[in-house]
Write an enzyme that holds these catalytic residues in place. Structure first.
Site, short mmCIF file in Angstrom:
data_model
loop_
_atom_site.label_atom_id
_atom_site.label_comp_id
_atom_site.label_asym_id
_atom_site.label_seq_id
_atom_site.Cartn_x
_atom_site.Cartn_y
_atom_site.Cartn_z
N HIS A 465 0.84 -1.21 0.00
CA HIS A 465 0.00 0.00 0.00
C HIS A 465 0.87 1.25 0.00
CE1 HIS A 465 -3.69 2.30 1.28
NE2 HIS A 465 -2.75 3.12 1.72
N GLU A 466 1.81 1.32 0.93
CA GLU A 466 2.66 2.52 1.01
C GLU A 466 3.56 2.65 -0.21
OE1 GLU A 466 1.84 4.68 3.04
OE2 GLU A 466 0.57 3.40 4.28
N HIS A 469 1.66 4.45 -2.87
CA HIS A 469 1.76 5.90 -2.71
C HIS A 469 3.11 6.40 -3.22
CE1 HIS A 469 -1.92 6.76 -0.62
NE2 HIS A 469 -1.64 6.01 0.43
N HIS A 472 3.35 6.63 -6.95
CA HIS A 472 2.60 7.79 -7.43
C HIS A 472 3.50 9.02 -7.45
CE1 HIS A 472 -1.70 9.75 -7.35
NE2 HIS A 472 -1.06 9.94 -8.47
#
Length: 674
Positions: A465-466, A469, A472
């Protein structure tokens, strides 16, 4: 003379050299420089991007980068001296930001530039930068009277101080709890690796036995595995009463919550908005609080039958197999794990032994390479703690794309949770490209026996998940600071790339590549994987309703019909629980006092974003499920979503990738709620 490390922008941050005494002189100097740049920009006569926007970006970026280092260190290696330096300088940062957002001369210059003949020649990124700037001036109170602007700035100042205090109180309340256990029989069931870390913590405190604290690795292990029901209750109660009236008065966040809500309400009314929820949604995909509430309640209605069935099964299993007649909140994780093992013959701890840190990182990096045709290699940089790792990202031509730090393990002085932050953003200045640098932070349990650390499957999902980010931020191709990476992305869409990455944690080939048993070195057996898949949606209904409970509480707390003069936030939470909760916390539980997402983070009237973005991420991943090869679809996701940052609206990015608007069907299918 040695340059102040916070003023050195030549290369990577000198994290290992930053000291509390560096903060004041660096911030004062950078604010002076930024204010000089603002003054010059106010009177630029030959207005253009290069004469107006670029010099402003230069000055404010240096200030933001230096302050970002201070804020990061304050979160991961907190000391009294660093905290004092942070809090002494925070008001200056807020004053500068408020003055910038309300600067009428700059507002006029931006409007003039947006109306100039040059505007027709600007690309999407520059047009979006101008549109966002004009919107943000209005949201910062630039159109208010002088008296209104002064009050608006004062509110922002006080809110920033209260948010910092809220977070500090949670950290201090968490670390102040210590239960020392001398009898090993009281700890039966707790995994060996956690017990080793607890014994190590006790030794460091010069105490016998085991130290039980409230940091996530220990808290979760006690509530999930410990056979001692009394210990589970003690730890649950201590965790549920953190930073409340039940503890030291100086750590009680109750008054801070009320004051934060009062100030947010006043801020919204200064701008002529019905509520702070309307203010928050002005920069999000959702158009109104009613739209968000309808979305959440519709999802709750779909999840409720499953959640009630989950709860009924849990109660029955507790009575018939665990000997617990009445299921208490501190029993839920424990009995759930027993039921999971009984039903699917797979335990969280059994699976955890296969996910060793080296294999997980290698598997994660392989997924990134397959998706986006980049490779990740070890790199070196000054770091703030010996646990920190550093990596570089290279494209297919071996050209540097970006770099990132990984700080994976829980420790004293480190804020709980997991997050990504940018250290240096992607930017193009003339023919030069500034590559991004990212900070990835988690709070996993560290090995205490010399073996590699092992991660639970949930830990692996958190790491992916991190990393989503981080990608991105790392893979953006936008050259304008304010819309590069996650900058300028609507908050309820910012979780799309992170939640999207979680899906790869469920693919057989991916799990096989990232597992190696900590003792035997064996890969994850197929039968264990099959059981994991069977258990994937175990208690999905209850988990969904828990997220909706928090989201509804957050949105209603900041909506127009919540009146602090006649209402109480705990009473509101109880009403929300009346509506959607199947696992109800005790009346004495004080969850809001530690809800840092909305009182010390960026999620105020935005916590619904997690569920909102799940719709986007599930739909996006469905395109990969349908694709025969990752290459083409991965490139399209990179081109239309990740690389675009905030230069287009999130809806346009998604529709360019998927060829249509998002639908909820994929989320319902993946969650087992159809």
């Amino acid at each position: 003379m040695t340059i102040n490390p916070l003023l050195d922008f030549r290369d990577l941050p000198r994290f290992d050299e930053v000291r509390p005494e560096h903060v004041l002189p660096a911030i004062d100097q950078l604010i002076d420089q930024a204010e000089a740049a603002v003054k010059a920009a106010e009177s630029v006569s030959s207005l253009s991007w290069e004469t107006f926007v670029t010099p402003l970006d230069d000055a404010t970026e240096r200030l933001n980068r230096a302050w970002g280092q201070v804020g990061h260190l304050q979160a991961v290696v907190n000391t009294p001296e660093l905290r004092q330096a942070y809090n002494e300088n925070l008001p200056k940062i807020v004053r500068f930001g408020s003055a910038l957002g309300q600067n009428l001369a700059l507002f006029a210059q931006y409007r003039k530039l947006a109306g100039s003949s040059d505007f027709a020649t600007y690309d999407d990124a520059r047009r979006k930068t101008l549109a966002n700037a004009l919107r943000d001036f209005r949201l910062s109170g630039a159109e208010l009277s002088e008296e209104g602007r002064t009050r608006f700035a004062a509110i922002q100042q006080e809110l920033s101080a209260l948010s910092a205090l809220f977070s500090e109180n949670v950290l201090d309340a968490t670390e102040s709890f210590a239960l020392f256990v001398k009898d090993a029989s009281e700890l039966v069931g707790i995994p060996t690796d956690v017990l080793l870390s607890c014994r190590d913590a006790a030794e460091k405190a010069s105490m016998e036995g085991w130290k039980i604290g409230l940091q996530a690795p220990v808290l979760v292990a006690v509530l999930t595995y410990c056979d001692n029901r009394q210990l589970r209750e003690t730890v649950y109660r201590a965790n549920g009463l953190r930073a409340s009236e039940a503890g030291p008065a100086e750590l009680d966040n109750s008054c801070n919550i009320r004051r934060i809500l009062e100030l947010r309400h006043e801020l919204a009314h200064l701008l002529g908005l019905p509520s702070y929820a309307h203010y928050s949604l002005a920069t999000k995909m959702a158009q109104s609080p009613d739209e968000v509430l309808a979305f959440l309640r519709n999802l709750a209605a779909k999840a409720m039958p499953s959640a009630k069935a989950d709860r009924g099964e849990l109660e029955h299993f507790a009575r018939t197999h665990v000997g617990i007649e009445f299921l208490e909140p501190w029993d839920i994780a424990y009995v759930s794990e027993k039921l999971r093992q009984a039903r699917y013959s797979v335990s969280t701890q059994e699976v955890k032994d296969y996910f060793t840190e080296p294999k997980v990182l290698a598997g994660l990096f392989e997924v990134v390479q397959d998706l986006y045709n980049v490779k990740i290699e070890p790199d070196s940089a000054p770091v703030w703690h010996e646990d920190v790792r550093f990596f570089r990202v290279l494209d297919a031509r071996n050209v540097l794309v970006g770099q990132f730090y990984m700080d994976l393990y829980a420790r004293d002085g480190k804020r709980g949770g997991a997050w990504m932050d940018d250290c240096r953003n992607h930017r193009k200045i003339g023919n030069q490209t500034q590559t991004p640098v990212v900070l990835l932070t988690c709070n996993f349990g560290k090995s205490a026996d010399g073996n590699p650390a092992t991660f639970s499957h949930d830990d692996v999902i958190t790491l992916f998940h991190e990393m989503g980010h981080g990608l991105h931020q790392l893979l953006t191709r936008i050259g304008e600071l304010s819309v590069a990476g996650i900058n300028g992305v609507e908050w309820d869409a910012v979780e799309l790339p992170s939640q999207f990455m979680e899906n790869f944690c469920w693919e057989w080939a991916r799990l096989l590549a990232m597992t190696s048993h900590v003792d035997s070195g064996a890969s994850l057996p197929r039968y264990v994987y099959d059981r994991m898949i069977a258990a994937r949606n175990f208690q999905s209904g209850m988990r969904t309703l828990r997220q909706i409970e928090l989201s509804l509480f957050d949105m209603r707390l900041h909506a127009a019909d919540f009146d602090l003069a006649r209402d109480d936030f705990m009473a509101l939470l109880e009403r929300v629980r009346d509506e959607v909760a199947v696992n109800r916390a005790p009346a004495w539980h004080r969850f809001p006092q530690t809800f840092t997402h909305i009182f010390a983070g960026g999620y105020a009237a935005g916590y619904y974003s997690y569920k909102w973005a799940e719709v986007l991420s599930a739909d996006a991943y469905a395109a990969f499920e349908d694709a025969s090869q990752f290459g083409e679809i991965g490139k399209r996701f990179l081109d239309e979503v990740l690389s675009r940052g905030g230069s287009r609206t999130a809806v346009k990015n998604f529709e360019a990738f998927r060829g249509r608007p998002p639908t909820v069907e994929a989320l319902l299918r993946v969650s087992g709620l159809q």
